[in-house]
Design an enzyme around this catalytic site. Structure first.
Site, PDB file in Angstrom:
ATOM      1  N   LYS A   1       0.842  -1.219   0.000  1.00 41.44           N
ATOM      2  CA  LYS A   1       0.000   0.000   0.000  1.00 41.44           C
ATOM      3  C   LYS A   1       0.865   1.252   0.000  1.00 41.44           C
ATOM      4  O   LYS A   1       0.683   2.152  -0.803  1.00 41.44           O
ATOM      5  CB  LYS A   1      -0.860   0.087   1.270  1.00 41.44           C
ATOM      6  CG  LYS A   1      -1.990  -0.865   1.391  1.00 41.44           C
ATOM      7  CD  LYS A   1      -2.893  -0.525   2.564  1.00 41.44           C
ATOM      8  CE  LYS A   1      -2.220  -0.480   3.910  1.00 41.44           C
ATOM      9  NZ  LYS A   1      -1.594  -1.727   4.354  1.00 41.44           N
TER      10      LYS A   1
ATOM     11  N   ARG B   1     -10.073   0.889   8.488  1.00 43.73           N
ATOM     12  CA  ARG B   1      -9.543  -0.446   8.747  1.00 43.73           C
ATOM     13  C   ARG B   1     -10.525  -1.333   9.492  1.00 43.73           C
ATOM     14  O   ARG B   1     -10.237  -2.490   9.759  1.00 43.73           O
ATOM     15  CB  ARG B   1      -8.302  -0.294   9.615  1.00 43.73           C
ATOM     16  CG  ARG B   1      -7.033  -0.759   8.959  1.00 43.73           C
ATOM     17  CD  ARG B   1      -5.935  -0.452   9.931  1.00 43.73           C
ATOM     18  NE  ARG B   1      -4.748  -1.134   9.618  1.00 43.73           N
ATOM     19  CZ  ARG B   1      -3.705  -0.549   9.021  1.00 43.73           C
ATOM     20  NH1 ARG B   1      -3.763   0.706   8.661  1.00 43.73           N
ATOM     21  NH2 ARG B   1      -2.621  -1.231   8.814  1.00 43.73           N
TER      22      ARG B   1
ATOM     23  N   ARG C   1      11.911  -5.526   4.948  1.00 42.86           N
ATOM     24  CA  ARG C   1      11.663  -4.084   4.812  1.00 42.86           C
ATOM     25  C   ARG C   1      12.589  -3.254   5.698  1.00 42.86           C
ATOM     26  O   ARG C   1      12.871  -3.591   6.842  1.00 42.86           O
ATOM     27  CB  ARG C   1      10.219  -3.752   5.177  1.00 42.86           C
ATOM     28  CG  ARG C   1       9.990  -2.240   5.187  1.00 42.86           C
ATOM     29  CD  ARG C   1       8.549  -1.859   5.129  1.00 42.86           C
ATOM     30  NE  ARG C   1       7.796  -2.312   6.272  1.00 42.86           N
ATOM     31  CZ  ARG C   1       6.490  -2.129   6.403  1.00 42.86           C
ATOM     32  NH1 ARG C   1       5.819  -1.526   5.440  1.00 42.86           N
ATOM     33  NH2 ARG C   1       5.858  -2.558   7.457  1.00 42.86           N
TER      34      ARG C   1
ATOM     35  N   ARG D   1      11.364  -1.687  11.246  1.00 41.77           N
ATOM     36  CA  ARG D   1      10.263  -1.226  12.096  1.00 41.77           C
ATOM     37  C   ARG D   1      10.019  -2.208  13.237  1.00 41.77           C
ATOM     38  O   ARG D   1      10.092  -3.417  13.025  1.00 41.77           O
ATOM     39  CB  ARG D   1       8.990  -1.116  11.250  1.00 41.77           C
ATOM     40  CG  ARG D   1       8.600   0.305  10.955  1.00 41.77           C
ATOM     41  CD  ARG D   1       7.526   0.401   9.899  1.00 41.77           C
ATOM     42  NE  ARG D   1       6.265  -0.252  10.225  1.00 41.77           N
ATOM     43  CZ  ARG D   1       5.183  -0.189   9.453  1.00 41.77           C
ATOM     44  NH1 ARG D   1       5.228   0.500   8.320  1.00 41.77           N
ATOM     45  NH2 ARG D   1       4.076  -0.803   9.786  1.00 41.77           N
TER      46      ARG D   1
ATOM     47  N   ARG E   1      -0.477  -8.994  12.994  1.00 43.08           N
ATOM     48  CA  ARG E   1      -1.058  -7.940  12.140  1.00 43.08           C
ATOM     49  C   ARG E   1      -1.880  -8.556  11.009  1.00 43.08           C
ATOM     50  O   ARG E   1      -2.930  -8.040  10.646  1.00 43.08           O
ATOM     51  CB  ARG E   1       0.059  -7.064  11.543  1.00 43.08           C
ATOM     52  CG  ARG E   1       0.621  -6.078  12.557  1.00 43.08           C
ATOM     53  CD  ARG E   1       1.967  -5.535  12.131  1.00 43.08           C
ATOM     54  NE  ARG E   1       1.941  -4.818  10.873  1.00 43.08           N
ATOM     55  CZ  ARG E   1       3.025  -4.603  10.125  1.00 43.08           C
ATOM     56  NH1 ARG E   1       4.203  -5.051  10.512  1.00 43.08           N
ATOM     57  NH2 ARG E   1       2.925  -3.927   9.011  1.00 43.08           N
TER      58      ARG E   1
END
Ligand code: AP5
Length: 210
Positions: free
Chosen positions: A13, A88, A123, A156, A167
């Site tokens: 996203k 969400r 990431r 992160r 998640r």
């Protein structure tokens, strides 16, 4: 264009929001980035949300709805925007639906869970400007250094494998039902996440033409 990006965590996203923002010359409103900035700045909101984000849980609906009502009434949203991370939950989607803010399209980027886990484990995020990179798919020119601002690239806190699983579970339980909510309204467009970021962008732009 008033667009919602609706996809699982790690489906790309944020990456596609960055491309679409340039293409349509409209701002991206990333709720995750806003919340992480609050944590970094040590605000009251940051203190409330840190524990939830680190556990892979959602921030309460009333907090998010108020935050987005304020943000979307800002001048830079007048000619359109890309919502990256909101709504969400069904409660958030219904609140947006009952507000004065009209949405044109909702984009789903479909990526299987196995690929998501691989993507998020690689990431890297700039600690200064929050641009994302990837150890394999989007390497920075210099290891550990942001191409854009020279900031340090870090992993992160919520990209730890156990938190990613949580998640994803939260997404399937609370956010995935929104696909039906927007499909029923004829607003949903779906692109399939490709191996190459630029191929995904091509498909995204194509499905948004419909
Ligand atoms: P948020 O920051 O929105 O996190 P998320 O939805 O979990 O999304 P990500 O940023 O992890 O994924 P992305 O899809 O943007 O992936 P990216 O493009 O970086 O929210 C964080 C937290 O805040 C939430 O968990 C929640 O607690 C809270 N929150 C936020 N909004 C909320 C709300 N409305 N209500 C309640 N709570 C809320 O891509 C991932 C990686 O893959 C990158 O490294 C990228 O380079 C790579 N990649 C991307 N595309 C490709 C490709 N095509 N091929 C290969 N690699 C790719």
């Amino acid at each position: 264009m008033r667009l919602i990006l609706l996809a699982a965590p790690g489906a790309g996203k944020g990456t596609q929001a960055e491309k679409l923002s340039k293409h349509f010359d409209i701002p991206t409103i990333s709720t995750g980035a806003i919340l992480r900035q609050n944590i970094k700045d040590g605000t009251e909101l940051g203190k409330v949300v840190k524990g939830l984000i680190d556990k892979g849980q959602l921030v309460p609906d009333d907090v998010m709805i108020q935050l987005m009502n304020d943000r979307l009434s800002a001048d830079d949203c007048k000619n359109g925007f890309i919502l990256d991370g909101f709504p969400r939950t069904l409660t958030q989607a219904e609140a947006l639906d009952h507000s004065d803010i009209k949405i044109d399209k909702v984009l789903n980027i479909d990526v299987p869970d196995e690929k998501i886990i691989a993507r998020l484990s690689g990431r890297l995020e700039c600690s200064k400007c929050a641009t994302t990179f990837h150890k394999e798919y989007r390497k920075p020119a210099v290891d550990g250094v942001c191409d854009i601002c020279g900031g340090e690239l870090v992993v992160r806190d919520d990209d730890k494998p156990e938190t990613v699983k949580k998640r994803l579970a939260t997404y399937h339980e609370q956010t995935e039902p929104l696909l039906h909510f927007y499909a029923d309204k004829g607003m949903l467009r779906t692109a399939h996440g490709q191996e190459e970021i630029s191929d995904t962008t091509k498909e995204v732009l194509k499905v948004l033409e419909d």
